[in-house]
Design an enzyme around this catalytic site. Sequence first.
Site, PDB file in Angstrom:
ATOM      1  N   GLY A 151       0.801  -1.220   0.000  1.00  0.00           N
ATOM      2  CA  GLY A 151       0.000   0.000   0.000  1.00  0.00           C
ATOM      3  C   GLY A 151       0.833   1.270   0.000  1.00  0.00           C
ATOM      4  O   GLY A 151       2.029   1.238  -0.235  1.00  0.00           O
ATOM      5  N   HIS A 181       2.465   4.508  -5.075  1.00  0.00           N
ATOM      6  CA  HIS A 181       3.053   5.631  -5.813  1.00  0.00           C
ATOM      7  C   HIS A 181       3.214   5.215  -7.281  1.00  0.00           C
ATOM      8  O   HIS A 181       2.794   4.105  -7.658  1.00  0.00           O
ATOM      9  CB  HIS A 181       4.382   6.044  -5.177  1.00  0.00           C
ATOM     10  CG  HIS A 181       5.312   4.892  -4.931  1.00  0.00           C
ATOM     11  ND1 HIS A 181       5.903   4.182  -5.949  1.00  0.00           N
ATOM     12  CD2 HIS A 181       5.728   4.305  -3.779  1.00  0.00           C
ATOM     13  CE1 HIS A 181       6.659   3.233  -5.440  1.00  0.00           C
ATOM     14  NE2 HIS A 181       6.553   3.269  -4.118  1.00  0.00           N
ATOM     15  N   HIS A 236       4.352   1.634  -8.123  1.00  0.00           N
ATOM     16  CA  HIS A 236       3.298   0.603  -8.105  1.00  0.00           C
ATOM     17  C   HIS A 236       2.385   0.756  -9.332  1.00  0.00           C
ATOM     18  O   HIS A 236       1.980  -0.234  -9.940  1.00  0.00           O
ATOM     19  CB  HIS A 236       2.423   0.742  -6.856  1.00  0.00           C
ATOM     20  CG  HIS A 236       3.150   0.574  -5.565  1.00  0.00           C
ATOM     21  ND1 HIS A 236       3.399   1.614  -4.714  1.00  0.00           N
ATOM     22  CD2 HIS A 236       3.676  -0.534  -4.971  1.00  0.00           C
ATOM     23  CE1 HIS A 236       4.042   1.169  -3.645  1.00  0.00           C
ATOM     24  NE2 HIS A 236       4.227  -0.123  -3.771  1.00  0.00           N
ATOM     25  N   GLN A 270       7.624  -9.656   7.685  1.00  0.00           N
ATOM     26  CA  GLN A 270       8.871  -9.265   7.016  1.00  0.00           C
ATOM     27  C   GLN A 270       9.562  -8.073   7.679  1.00  0.00           C
ATOM     28  O   GLN A 270      10.545  -7.557   7.159  1.00  0.00           O
ATOM     29  CB  GLN A 270       8.623  -9.009   5.524  1.00  0.00           C
ATOM     30  CG  GLN A 270       7.793  -7.792   5.206  1.00  0.00           C
ATOM     31  CD  GLN A 270       7.390  -7.757   3.742  1.00  0.00           C
ATOM     32  OE1 GLN A 270       6.553  -8.533   3.289  1.00  0.00           O
ATOM     33  NE2 GLN A 270       7.977  -6.853   2.962  1.00  0.00           N
ATOM     34  N   SER A 320       9.515   5.540  -3.524  1.00  0.00           N
ATOM     35  CA  SER A 320       9.364   4.577  -2.435  1.00  0.00           C
ATOM     36  C   SER A 320       8.339   5.121  -1.449  1.00  0.00           C
ATOM     37  O   SER A 320       8.283   6.345  -1.215  1.00  0.00           O
ATOM     38  CB  SER A 320      10.711   4.404  -1.721  1.00  0.00           C
ATOM     39  OG  SER A 320      10.517   3.795  -0.460  1.00  0.00           O
ATOM     40  N   ARG A 335       8.587   4.849   1.550  1.00  0.00           N
ATOM     41  CA  ARG A 335       9.362   5.348   2.691  1.00  0.00           C
ATOM     42  C   ARG A 335       9.889   6.770   2.468  1.00  0.00           C
ATOM     43  O   ARG A 335      10.327   7.400   3.431  1.00  0.00           O
ATOM     44  CB  ARG A 335      10.517   4.396   3.022  1.00  0.00           C
ATOM     45  CG  ARG A 335      10.021   3.078   3.622  1.00  0.00           C
ATOM     46  CD  ARG A 335      11.149   2.222   4.155  1.00  0.00           C
ATOM     47  NE  ARG A 335      10.650   1.126   4.966  1.00  0.00           N
ATOM     48  CZ  ARG A 335      10.469  -0.137   4.538  1.00  0.00           C
ATOM     49  NH1 ARG A 335      10.742  -0.447   3.292  1.00  0.00           N
ATOM     50  NH2 ARG A 335       9.999  -1.066   5.353  1.00  0.00           N
TER      51      ARG A 335
HETATM   52  O1  PAF Z   1       7.617  -5.250  -2.126  1.00  0.00           O
HETATM   53  C1  PAF Z   1       6.710  -5.230  -1.272  1.00  0.00           C
HETATM   54  O2  PAF Z   1       5.944  -4.270  -1.148  1.00  0.00           O
HETATM   55  C2  PAF Z   1       6.531  -6.416  -0.342  1.00  0.00           C
HETATM   56  O3  PAF Z   1       7.763  -6.947   0.033  1.00  0.00           O
HETATM   57  C3  PAF Z   1       5.607  -7.504  -0.909  1.00  0.00           C
HETATM   58  C4  PAF Z   1       6.181  -8.145  -2.165  1.00  0.00           C
HETATM   59  C5  PAF Z   1       4.254  -6.927  -1.206  1.00  0.00           C
HETATM   60  C6  PAF Z   1       5.426  -8.626   0.125  1.00  0.00           C
HETATM   61  O4  PAF Z   1       4.867  -8.157   1.312  1.00  0.00           O
END
Ligand code: PAF
Length: 284
Positions: A31, A34, A37, A61, A185, A187
């Site tokens: 989510g 930007h 994506h 993760q 990104s 971030r």
């Molecule tokens: O690249 C990401 O945003 C994440 O690592 C992913 C592939 C959605 C897995 O949570």
Amino acid sequence: MQIVSTIKEVRTQVKEWKKQGLTIGFVPTMGYLHEGHASLMHRAKKECDKVVASIFVNPMQFGVNEDLDSYPRDLQADAKLCESIGVDLIFHPEVEEMYEQGFCSFVDMNGLTKELCGKSRPIHFRGVCTVVSKLFNIVTPDKAFFGQKDAQQLAVIRRMVKDLNMDIEIVGCPIIREEDGLAKSSRNTYLNEEERKAALILSQTICLGERLVRDGVRDAKALVDAMKENIAREPLAKIDYVEVVSMDTIEKIELLEGAVLVAMAVYIGKTRLIDNFIVELVNL
Ligand code: PAF
């Protein structure tokens, strides 16, 4: 566009599409979308009949001292962007939907995860492989689209799909940058004005690295040293790593040849940013 939060709803819809003979493109995301994506979704739209995007900030993760709680979220803006691109379905599950009580199975990898981000984020790729495997099992796409900005992630996913015989084509898509060069990104939103300026040191160092390779530098250490020296000019920057690895194995190499990934992670203040470039070299 449908927005659903249960695995059952995704499965019902995807089965229906498959019955009609339609192909499914999948863009997994966390989510706060930007243009990076968006470029994946456009590509999916071009190559597949139906596009599914997932929006799930995957706790598995993130390490204990990482930014899980502060990771930016804005479902409404994300939905608007997806709708404008023509995404057909957003899967936005709660954590409990993905990780039921008693969850204890993982997908992990021995190779490819020791260098680069794997060094400072030791549990990261186990979390990525596990959630991506789950999402692949839920969505059952024909093709899945990943950005080249997370080059190690892309290599890891390609390897996982190959090793575990998943019948999914992985499509890698180029890095999308801001006008001034900073790689897009989610971030980047953490950066204040001063840090935003300082963050340009990443893309500038990528340009420097590319130029040095073009000019004939083939010694990995010489390349890394020059890039590190350049980053050191920026007082707000703290290097996590600058490394030269084989694109396929993500193992360190001394001499640049074949498909090579030159990657870096740099802290700008508290924000950890990554960038990279890939070169295909034939040394005579
Ligand atoms: O690249 C990401 O945003 C994440 O690592 C992913 C592939 C959605 C897995 O949570």
